[in-house]
Design a protein around this motif. Structure first.
Motif, PDB file in Angstrom:
ATOM      1  N   SER A  91      10.353  -3.617 -11.949  1.00  0.00           N
ATOM      2  CA  SER A  91      10.743  -4.166 -10.655  1.00  0.00           C
ATOM      3  C   SER A  91      11.111  -5.633 -10.780  1.00  0.00           C
ATOM      4  O   SER A  91      10.290  -6.462 -11.180  1.00  0.00           O
ATOM      5  N   HIS A  92      12.351  -5.949 -10.427  1.00  0.00           N
ATOM      6  CA  HIS A  92      12.829  -7.323 -10.507  1.00  0.00           C
ATOM      7  C   HIS A  92      12.844  -7.959  -9.124  1.00  0.00           C
ATOM      8  O   HIS A  92      13.282  -7.354  -8.159  1.00  0.00           O
ATOM      9  N   SER A  93      12.321  -9.170  -9.030  1.00  0.00           N
ATOM     10  CA  SER A  93      12.511 -10.002  -7.856  1.00  0.00           C
ATOM     11  C   SER A  93      11.934  -9.345  -6.599  1.00  0.00           C
ATOM     12  O   SER A  93      10.756  -9.022  -6.547  1.00  0.00           O
ATOM     13  N   GLN A  94      12.768  -9.146  -5.555  1.00  0.00           N
ATOM     14  CA  GLN A  94      12.290  -8.581  -4.304  1.00  0.00           C
ATOM     15  C   GLN A  94      11.648  -7.212  -4.495  1.00  0.00           C
ATOM     16  O   GLN A  94      10.745  -6.821  -3.740  1.00  0.00           O
ATOM     17  N   ALA A  95      12.076  -6.480  -5.509  1.00  0.00           N
ATOM     18  CA  ALA A  95      11.519  -5.160  -5.766  1.00  0.00           C
ATOM     19  C   ALA A  95      10.035  -5.224  -6.109  1.00  0.00           C
ATOM     20  O   ALA A  95       9.336  -4.203  -6.057  1.00  0.00           O
ATOM     21  N   GLY A  96       9.527  -6.409  -6.461  1.00  0.00           N
ATOM     22  CA  GLY A  96       8.089  -6.543  -6.688  1.00  0.00           C
ATOM     23  C   GLY A  96       7.286  -6.182  -5.454  1.00  0.00           C
ATOM     24  O   GLY A  96       6.166  -5.668  -5.562  1.00  0.00           O
ATOM     25  N   GLU A  97       7.841  -6.436  -4.282  1.00  0.00           N
ATOM     26  CA  GLU A  97       7.148  -6.078  -3.046  1.00  0.00           C
ATOM     27  C   GLU A  97       7.093  -4.561  -2.878  1.00  0.00           C
ATOM     28  O   GLU A  97       6.067  -3.999  -2.482  1.00  0.00           O
ATOM     29  N   VAL A  98       8.207  -3.898  -3.195  1.00  0.00           N
ATOM     30  CA  VAL A  98       8.233  -2.435  -3.134  1.00  0.00           C
ATOM     31  C   VAL A  98       7.226  -1.855  -4.120  1.00  0.00           C
ATOM     32  O   VAL A  98       6.454  -0.947  -3.791  1.00  0.00           O
ATOM     33  N   ALA A  99       7.195  -2.410  -5.329  1.00  0.00           N
ATOM     34  CA  ALA A  99       6.269  -1.916  -6.351  1.00  0.00           C
ATOM     35  C   ALA A  99       4.816  -2.096  -5.922  1.00  0.00           C
ATOM     36  O   ALA A  99       3.978  -1.213  -6.138  1.00  0.00           O
ATOM     37  N   THR A 100       4.505  -3.234  -5.316  1.00  0.00           N
ATOM     38  CA  THR A 100       3.121  -3.508  -4.920  1.00  0.00           C
ATOM     39  C   THR A 100       2.650  -2.515  -3.876  1.00  0.00           C
ATOM     40  O   THR A 100       1.569  -1.915  -4.003  1.00  0.00           O
ATOM     41  N   TYR A 101       3.435  -2.326  -2.836  1.00  0.00           N
ATOM     42  CA  TYR A 101       3.042  -1.381  -1.788  1.00  0.00           C
ATOM     43  C   TYR A 101       3.052   0.058  -2.300  1.00  0.00           C
ATOM     44  O   TYR A 101       2.162   0.855  -1.979  1.00  0.00           O
ATOM     45  N   PHE A 102       4.066   0.410  -3.104  1.00  0.00           N
ATOM     46  CA  PHE A 102       4.138   1.769  -3.635  1.00  0.00           C
ATOM     47  C   PHE A 102       2.926   2.082  -4.497  1.00  0.00           C
ATOM     48  O   PHE A 102       2.302   3.146  -4.377  1.00  0.00           O
ATOM     49  N   THR A 103       2.583   1.164  -5.381  1.00  0.00           N
ATOM     50  CA  THR A 103       1.467   1.384  -6.301  1.00  0.00           C
ATOM     51  C   THR A 103       0.143   1.417  -5.550  1.00  0.00           C
ATOM     52  O   THR A 103      -0.743   2.219  -5.879  1.00  0.00           O
ATOM     53  N   LYS A 104       0.003   0.576  -4.540  1.00  0.00           N
ATOM     54  CA  LYS A 104      -1.214   0.581  -3.731  1.00  0.00           C
ATOM     55  C   LYS A 104      -1.410   1.926  -3.038  1.00  0.00           C
ATOM     56  O   LYS A 104      -2.527   2.458  -2.970  1.00  0.00           O
ATOM     57  N   GLU A 105      -0.309   2.493  -2.542  1.00  0.00           N
ATOM     58  CA  GLU A 105      -0.389   3.745  -1.798  1.00  0.00           C
ATOM     59  C   GLU A 105      -0.365   4.973  -2.707  1.00  0.00           C
ATOM     60  O   GLU A 105      -0.814   6.050  -2.293  1.00  0.00           O
ATOM     61  N   ASN A 106       0.148   4.827  -3.937  1.00  0.00           N
ATOM     62  CA  ASN A 106       0.327   5.979  -4.819  1.00  0.00           C
ATOM     63  C   ASN A 106      -0.141   5.677  -6.243  1.00  0.00           C
ATOM     64  O   ASN A 106       0.631   5.819  -7.202  1.00  0.00           O
ATOM     65  N   PRO A 107      -1.400   5.261  -6.412  1.00  0.00           N
ATOM     66  CA  PRO A 107      -1.851   4.916  -7.764  1.00  0.00           C
ATOM     67  C   PRO A 107      -1.855   6.106  -8.714  1.00  0.00           C
ATOM     68  O   PRO A 107      -1.812   5.918  -9.943  1.00  0.00           O
ATOM     69  N   THR A 139       6.095 -12.769   9.380  1.00  0.00           N
ATOM     70  CA  THR A 139       5.070 -11.747   9.623  1.00  0.00           C
ATOM     71  C   THR A 139       4.898 -10.837   8.412  1.00  0.00           C
ATOM     72  O   THR A 139       3.764 -10.547   7.996  1.00  0.00           O
ATOM     73  N   ALA A 140       6.013 -10.397   7.845  1.00  0.00           N
ATOM     74  CA  ALA A 140       5.954  -9.467   6.717  1.00  0.00           C
ATOM     75  C   ALA A 140       5.265 -10.092   5.512  1.00  0.00           C
ATOM     76  O   ALA A 140       4.479  -9.437   4.820  1.00  0.00           O
ATOM     77  N   HIS A 141       5.525 -11.376   5.264  1.00  0.00           N
ATOM     78  CA  HIS A 141       4.981 -11.991   4.060  1.00  0.00           C
ATOM     79  C   HIS A 141       3.576 -12.553   4.254  1.00  0.00           C
ATOM     80  O   HIS A 141       2.828 -12.695   3.286  1.00  0.00           O
ATOM     81  N   GLN A 142       3.203 -12.810   5.481  1.00  0.00           N
ATOM     82  CA  GLN A 142       1.795 -13.094   5.743  1.00  0.00           C
ATOM     83  C   GLN A 142       0.963 -11.856   5.442  1.00  0.00           C
ATOM     84  O   GLN A 142      -0.138 -11.948   4.878  1.00  0.00           O
ATOM     85  N   ALA A 143       1.487 -10.696   5.791  1.00  0.00           N
ATOM     86  CA  ALA A 143       0.798  -9.442   5.485  1.00  0.00           C
ATOM     87  C   ALA A 143       0.811  -9.163   3.988  1.00  0.00           C
ATOM     88  O   ALA A 143      -0.196  -8.739   3.402  1.00  0.00           O
ATOM     89  N   TYR A 144       1.943  -9.436   3.344  1.00  0.00           N
ATOM     90  CA  TYR A 144       2.060  -9.173   1.911  1.00  0.00           C
ATOM     91  C   TYR A 144       1.090 -10.029   1.104  1.00  0.00           C
ATOM     92  O   TYR A 144       0.540  -9.578   0.098  1.00  0.00           O
ATOM     93  N   ASN A 145       0.837 -11.224   1.541  1.00  0.00           N
ATOM     94  CA  ASN A 145      -0.087 -12.119   0.855  1.00  0.00           C
ATOM     95  C   ASN A 145      -1.483 -11.513   0.713  1.00  0.00           C
ATOM     96  O   ASN A 145      -2.231 -11.870  -0.195  1.00  0.00           O
ATOM     97  N   LYS A 146      -1.809 -10.578   1.569  1.00  0.00           N
ATOM     98  CA  LYS A 146      -3.146  -9.974   1.577  1.00  0.00           C
ATOM     99  C   LYS A 146      -3.215  -8.638   0.852  1.00  0.00           C
ATOM    100  O   LYS A 146      -4.279  -8.025   0.763  1.00  0.00           O
ATOM    101  N   VAL A 147      -2.085  -8.168   0.318  1.00  0.00           N
ATOM    102  CA  VAL A 147      -2.054  -6.859  -0.337  1.00  0.00           C
ATOM    103  C   VAL A 147      -2.574  -6.963  -1.771  1.00  0.00           C
ATOM    104  O   VAL A 147      -2.246  -7.908  -2.493  1.00  0.00           O
ATOM    105  N   SER A 148      -3.369  -5.990  -2.166  1.00  0.00           N
ATOM    106  CA  SER A 148      -3.950  -5.970  -3.521  1.00  0.00           C
ATOM    107  C   SER A 148      -3.317  -4.869  -4.359  1.00  0.00           C
ATOM    108  O   SER A 148      -3.113  -3.747  -3.889  1.00  0.00           O
ATOM    109  N   TRP A 149      -3.023  -5.191  -5.592  1.00  0.00           N
ATOM    110  CA  TRP A 149      -2.541  -4.209  -6.569  1.00  0.00           C
ATOM    111  C   TRP A 149      -3.744  -3.429  -7.081  1.00  0.00           C
ATOM    112  O   TRP A 149      -4.779  -4.021  -7.412  1.00  0.00           O
TER     113      TRP A 149
END
Length: 310
Positions: free
Chosen positions: A155-171, A228-238
């Motif tokens: 995952s490059h650049s912005q796709a890091g956000e997709v990877a973080t949420y995807f991996t959190k939801e689908n480990p 709003t989206a990135h305040q929420a993203y700041n709290k997401v854990s891998w």
């Protein structure tokens, strides 16, 4: 992009959500001299929006319905782990077209690229850019393709956000990841978000005057709910169960702002320290566009992850 501006290399347009708010469509953010605290992104980071015209020879196109819009997936069939290449903001799947055949030949793995909504051959979704919608598109596509485990996310650049949420939801689906100068949660503090929003305001306002181009549409969509989206993203854990190899470019997306560049590096280091199965490496001599500046380096890290998880 103005017709009077000199052309830029197509490969320089790969953008994270950060860079989309600092630089887009080939226009370097021009913060007033009186606003010396605002971040400045590298003028080499962008070029016009993607047309989605080409793909690597040998891949097969599958158009998959996801919640009423169609998403384009390009599959080079193989065996073992599945490598999913996800490009940065403003880029479609053709960003990886030179890397796909090499990874397939070297690893024998199935390699999948796809176009996020509104890019390449995928249909657009109106409204603000929604990372959860992007995650849903990826999950739907992989499920339709029969991919339920053994995924290596690159995952490059912005796709890091997709990877973080995807991996959190689908480990159970993701077995590892290579995060290439990717947007990571620790970077998006309230202070940094405010700096990025302030620095990008002139470009967002300009984009709203011509919302017909893909680059401007994406900038507007990203800006609409950025805070709003990135305040929420700041709290997401891998999830600690999924290993991650973190590549940071030497120049970062903020080559013109030492303070923001240091924050970018510090965020990557902070992310890596959170679990023992994460590594941090620097792509020396590279801009934010690491896959184009240092393709051998990126391929090596991907192949090491495939070998470790395969």
């Amino acid at each position: 992009m103005s017709r009077t501006r000199p052309p830029r290399r197509r490969t320089r347009r790969a953008l994270s959500a950060v860079a989309l708010l600092a630089v887009t469509a080939g226009i370097v953010t021009a913060c007033g001299e009186e606003d010396s605290a605002a971040p400045k992104a590298s003028p080499k980071a962008v070029a016009p929006a993607s047309s989605g015209a080409g793909q690597a020879d040998g891949s097969k196109l599958r158009m998959i319905d996801s919640g009423g819009h169609r998403v384009a997936f390009h599959i080079t069939a193989g065996h073992g782990p599945v490598i999913v290449l996800d490009s940065g903001g403003g880029e479609d799947s053709s960003y990886w077209k030179e890397m796909v055949p090499r990874l397939h030949a070297d690893t024998g793995a199935t390699v999948i690229t796809y176009d996020r909504a509104g890019l390449g051959r995928s249909e657009a979704v109106p409204g603000p850019w929604d990372v959860e919608g992007a995650v849903g598109d990826l999950k739907t596509g992989l499920t339709e393709l029969g991919v339920t485990k053994g995924v290596i996310l690159v995952s490059h650049s912005q796709a890091g956000e997709v990877a973080t949420y995807f991996t959190k939801e689908n480990p159970e689906v993701a077995s590892g990841s290579v995060l290439v100068d990717a947007n990571l949660p620790p970077f998006f503090t309230d202070e940094e978000i405010a700096r990025l929003v302030a620095a990008s305001r002139p470009e967002v306002d300009a984009a709203k005057k011509d919302p017909t181009t893909p680059a401007n549409r994406q900038l507007i969509a990203t800006a609409e709910n950025f805070t709003t989206a990135h305040q929420a993203y700041n709290k997401v854990s891998w999830p600690e169960s999924v290993p991650a190899d973190v590549i940071v470019s030497e120049k970062t997306p903020f080559d013109g702002s030492p303070e923001d560049a240091q924050r970018w590096r510090a965020a990557a280091a902070s992310f890596v320290r959170q679990a023992p199965n994460r590594t941090l490496v620097t792509a020396t001599g590279s801009s934010h566009d690491v896959p184009k500046d240092r393709p051998d380096f990126v391929v090596e890290r991907i192949e090491q992850m495939v070998s470790a998880q395969g």
